[in-house]
Design a protein around this motif. Structure first.
Motif, mmCIF file in Angstrom:
data_model
loop_
_atom_site.group_PDB
_atom_site.id
_atom_site.type_symbol
_atom_site.label_atom_id
_atom_site.label_comp_id
_atom_site.label_asym_id
_atom_site.label_seq_id
_atom_site.Cartn_x
_atom_site.Cartn_y
_atom_site.Cartn_z
ATOM 1 N N TYR A 1 123.602 124.772 6.037
ATOM 2 C CA TYR A 1 124.600 124.690 7.125
ATOM 3 C C TYR A 1 125.298 123.653 7.023
ATOM 4 C CZ TYR A 1 125.583 123.523 12.344
ATOM 5 O OH TYR A 1 126.520 123.617 13.285
ATOM 6 N N PRO A 2 127.102 123.944 7.100
ATOM 7 C CA PRO A 2 127.993 123.209 6.534
ATOM 8 C C PRO A 2 128.546 122.348 7.348
ATOM 9 C CG PRO A 2 128.628 125.478 7.643
ATOM 10 C CD PRO A 2 127.454 125.639 7.574
ATOM 11 N N SER A 3 127.865 121.664 8.779
ATOM 12 C CA SER A 3 127.553 121.001 9.576
ATOM 13 C C SER A 3 126.258 120.056 9.500
ATOM 14 C CB SER A 3 128.597 121.943 10.618
ATOM 15 O OG SER A 3 128.597 120.186 11.301
ATOM 16 N N GLY B 1 107.964 125.489 9.443
ATOM 17 C CA GLY B 1 108.377 126.546 8.843
ATOM 18 C C GLY B 1 108.745 127.906 9.796
ATOM 19 N N ALA B 2 108.479 128.138 10.908
ATOM 20 C CA ALA B 2 109.071 128.921 11.952
ATOM 21 C C ALA B 2 109.721 130.307 11.366
ATOM 22 C CB ALA B 2 110.002 128.783 12.597
ATOM 23 N N ALA B 3 110.588 130.463 11.467
ATOM 24 C CA ALA B 3 111.560 131.718 10.529
ATOM 25 C C ALA B 3 112.581 131.728 9.290
ATOM 26 C CB ALA B 3 111.946 132.748 11.794
ATOM 27 N N GLY B 4 111.784 130.271 8.641
ATOM 28 C CA GLY B 4 112.269 130.283 7.683
ATOM 29 C C GLY B 4 113.365 129.006 7.544
ATOM 30 N N GLY B 5 113.011 127.779 6.664
ATOM 31 C CA GLY B 5 114.210 126.694 6.930
ATOM 32 C C GLY B 5 115.405 126.737 6.135
ATOM 33 N N TYR B 6 116.329 125.799 6.823
ATOM 34 C CA TYR B 6 117.315 125.346 6.297
ATOM 35 C C TYR B 6 117.759 124.461 6.601
ATOM 36 C CZ TYR B 6 118.655 130.535 7.715
ATOM 37 O OH TYR B 6 118.849 131.639 7.594
ATOM 38 N N LEU B 7 118.733 123.582 6.059
ATOM 39 C CA LEU B 7 118.975 122.250 5.717
ATOM 40 C C LEU B 7 120.640 121.578 5.819
ATOM 41 C CD1 LEU B 7 117.466 120.366 3.790
ATOM 42 C CD2 LEU B 7 119.228 120.059 2.191
ATOM 43 N N CYS C 1 114.040 124.839 11.679
ATOM 44 C CA CYS C 1 114.218 126.317 10.958
ATOM 45 C C CYS C 1 114.722 126.891 11.934
ATOM 46 C CB CYS C 1 113.008 126.240 10.946
ATOM 47 S SG CYS C 1 111.675 124.897 10.006
ATOM 48 N N ARG C 2 115.120 128.953 11.801
ATOM 49 C CA ARG C 2 115.070 129.350 12.520
ATOM 50 C C ARG C 2 113.890 129.264 13.349
ATOM 51 N NH1 ARG C 2 117.511 135.409 10.777
ATOM 52 N NH2 ARG C 2 115.127 135.424 10.380
ATOM 53 N N GLY C 3 114.101 129.119 14.629
ATOM 54 C CA GLY C 3 113.276 128.907 15.255
ATOM 55 C C GLY C 3 112.717 127.964 15.931
ATOM 56 N N ARG C 4 113.667 126.783 15.191
ATOM 57 C CA ARG C 4 112.777 125.528 15.434
ATOM 58 C C ARG C 4 114.192 124.407 15.374
ATOM 59 N NH1 ARG C 4 112.233 120.971 12.949
ATOM 60 N NH2 ARG C 4 111.028 122.080 10.823
ATOM 61 N N LEU C 5 114.631 124.127 15.853
ATOM 62 C CA LEU C 5 115.789 122.627 16.103
ATOM 63 C C LEU C 5 114.894 121.292 16.618
ATOM 64 C CD1 LEU C 5 119.002 124.290 17.220
ATOM 65 C CD2 LEU C 5 117.580 124.613 15.390
ATOM 66 N N PHE C 6 114.435 121.047 15.830
ATOM 67 C CA PHE C 6 113.653 119.356 16.478
ATOM 68 C C PHE C 6 112.766 119.860 16.973
ATOM 69 C CE2 PHE C 6 118.262 117.958 14.956
ATOM 70 C CZ PHE C 6 117.823 116.855 14.059
ATOM 71 N N ILE D 1 123.008 121.863 21.436
ATOM 72 C CA ILE D 1 122.909 123.323 21.386
ATOM 73 C C ILE D 1 121.356 123.525 20.185
ATOM 74 C CG2 ILE D 1 123.148 125.356 19.323
ATOM 75 C CD1 ILE D 1 125.922 124.479 19.040
ATOM 76 N N ARG D 2 120.436 124.361 21.277
ATOM 77 C CA ARG D 2 118.807 124.273 21.544
ATOM 78 C C ARG D 2 118.937 125.509 20.703
ATOM 79 N NH1 ARG D 2 120.165 119.918 22.409
ATOM 80 N NH2 ARG D 2 119.135 118.833 23.987
ATOM 81 N N ILE D 3 119.224 126.414 20.516
ATOM 82 C CA ILE D 3 118.783 127.958 19.608
ATOM 83 C C ILE D 3 119.198 127.739 18.666
ATOM 84 C CG2 ILE D 3 118.432 130.598 19.980
ATOM 85 C CD1 ILE D 3 116.315 128.776 22.120
ATOM 86 N N PHE D 4 118.936 128.223 17.703
ATOM 87 C CA PHE D 4 119.396 128.704 15.687
ATOM 88 C C PHE D 4 120.912 129.529 15.949
ATOM 89 C CE2 PHE D 4 119.132 131.356 12.330
ATOM 90 C CZ PHE D 4 119.684 129.437 10.960
ATOM 91 N N SER D 5 120.107 130.034 16.909
ATOM 92 C CA SER D 5 121.089 131.900 16.886
ATOM 93 C C SER D 5 122.841 131.489 17.572
ATOM 94 C CB SER D 5 120.870 133.034 17.782
ATOM 95 O OG SER D 5 120.486 132.576 19.322
ATOM 96 N N GLN D 6 122.502 130.099 17.915
ATOM 97 C CA GLN D 6 124.019 129.409 18.828
ATOM 98 C C GLN D 6 124.916 128.952 18.031
ATOM 99 O OE1 GLN D 6 122.650 127.532 22.536
ATOM 100 N NE2 GLN D 6 122.173 129.888 22.770
ATOM 101 N N LEU D 7 123.978 128.309 16.630
ATOM 102 C CA LEU D 7 125.076 127.617 15.448
ATOM 103 C C LEU D 7 125.884 128.106 14.587
ATOM 104 C CD1 LEU D 7 121.707 125.830 13.798
ATOM 105 C CD2 LEU D 7 123.336 124.718 15.109
#
Length: 337
Positions: free
Chosen positions: A318-320, A132-138, A146-151, A331-337
């Motif tokens: 997420y369109p990619s 969950g972290a800071a919200g879920g994406y797809l 999630c924001r705050g967790r990539l893999f 890329i390891r940080i959500f803000s860098q996507l």
């Protein structure tokens, strides 16, 4: 005006140790119109006796069978009357004022159906938590992140995600939902048993025209991994199967099967990776997931509804490819996507 009524519902199955550890914080929750409920999925330990003896202020509802997470909650919430439901995992620690900020945010906008607080790791409260972290994406191929967790890369919370915003899915570890929206969407899909069911629910809510938000003004602390570990083949089976079913049910019809085909091809890479590492049970779990998905195509296809709405693009998509971003572009940080 009286406060909206809220029911915190914890689903339990043989989890006495978790209830002993985490219920003390839950019963300290501060909210003016609150019910606390433990729903039991036919536990064989003495969970129910423990709750009844130790916490008379908590209502206990007992299912006659272990229906899993999805159907278990459906059956419990048929017996609960409140304006808002909060589905809370039994391994979540909460501060006293964790409910009010989220309810206020949801009350401010009638189009908000579901929400989650900031979810951090109970063992290290500086870090976000996996589920969950800071919200879920797809992503484009149906992979959740999630924001705050990539893999497996978990960020430390430094306030970088303190903005309330619309997301794609809210974590089932601490899921706030308006009861009328729960009923309108028919709740969780019981065929999922567990895993991915909250993503499917949030996607269906979005297809109905509702919003799902992340509210950082409240935070909770999730232990995680208490039911099935990441290396459990059954968990792998559920995740791979349910992910494909979620895509089939919710993607536009003219887009669903081409994207599912690509997703299954990507799954083959995961299958090969497990095989090369000698994790044959995990590889077999993917085989089983694909088999059960394919033999139930007709059944799950019949669950598609509201086609006229589902063609719109939703916030939080997420369109990619998150696979490409993480493993190829590093890329390891959500803000860098």
């Amino acid at each position: 005006m009286s406060a909206a009524s809220v029911a915190v519902v914890i689903l339990n199955w043989n989890g006495k140790a978790l209830l002993e550890q985490f219920l003390p914080s839950v019963v300290q929750s501060v909210y003016p119109n609150l019910q606390l409920i433990v729903g039991d999925n036919a536990s064989t330990d003495d969970s129910v006796a423990f709750v009844k003896a130790s916490y008379p202020q908590i209502k206990v509802i007992e299912n006659d069978h272990n229906y899993g997470f999805a159907a278990g909650y459906n059956k419990l919430l048929e017996q609960v009357e409140a304006d808002y439901y909060i589905l809370l995992n039994s391994d979540v620690e909460v501060p006293a004022n964790w409910i009010q900020p989220v309810i206020e945010a949801m009350e401010a906008d009638v189009s908000i159906a579901a929400a989650q607080p900031k979810i951090k790791w109970q063992k290290d409260k500086r870090s976000f938590e996996y589920a969950g972290a800071a919200g879920g994406y797809l992503d484009l191929h149906g992979y959740p992140f999630c924001r705050g967790r990539l893999f497996d890369t978990i960020e430390t919370d430094s306030g970088q995600y303190n903005d309330q915003k619309e997301i794609f899915w809210a974590s089932g570890a601490a899921l706030f939902i308006k009861s009328k929206c729960w009923k309108e969407s028919s709740g969780l899909d019981p065929d999922f048993f567990a895993h991915m069911e909250e993503i499917d629910l949030c996607w269906r809510l979005k297809n109905l025209g509702y919003k799902v938000i992340y509210c950082p003004a409240a935070e909770v602390y999730h232990l995680g991994g208490s039911t099935l570990s990441a290396e459990n083949p059954y968990k792998t089976y559920l995740n791979f199967r349910n992910n494909l079913v979620t895509m089939q049910k919710n993607l536009p019809l003219n887009d669903a099967y081409s994207r599912i085909f690509i997703r299954m091809a990507i799954d083959f890479v995961a299958w090969l990776n497990f095989l090369l590492k000698g994790k044959t049970q995990m590889a077999w779990a993917i085989n089983k997931a694909h088999y059960h998905f394919l033999i139930n195509l007709s059944k799950n296809g019949a669950k598609r509804t509201n086609q006229q709405i589902r063609f719109q693009k939703h916030s939080g998509q997420y369109p990619s490819s998150i696979i490409w971003a993480y493993f190829i572009k590093k890329i390891r940080i959500f803000s860098q996507l």
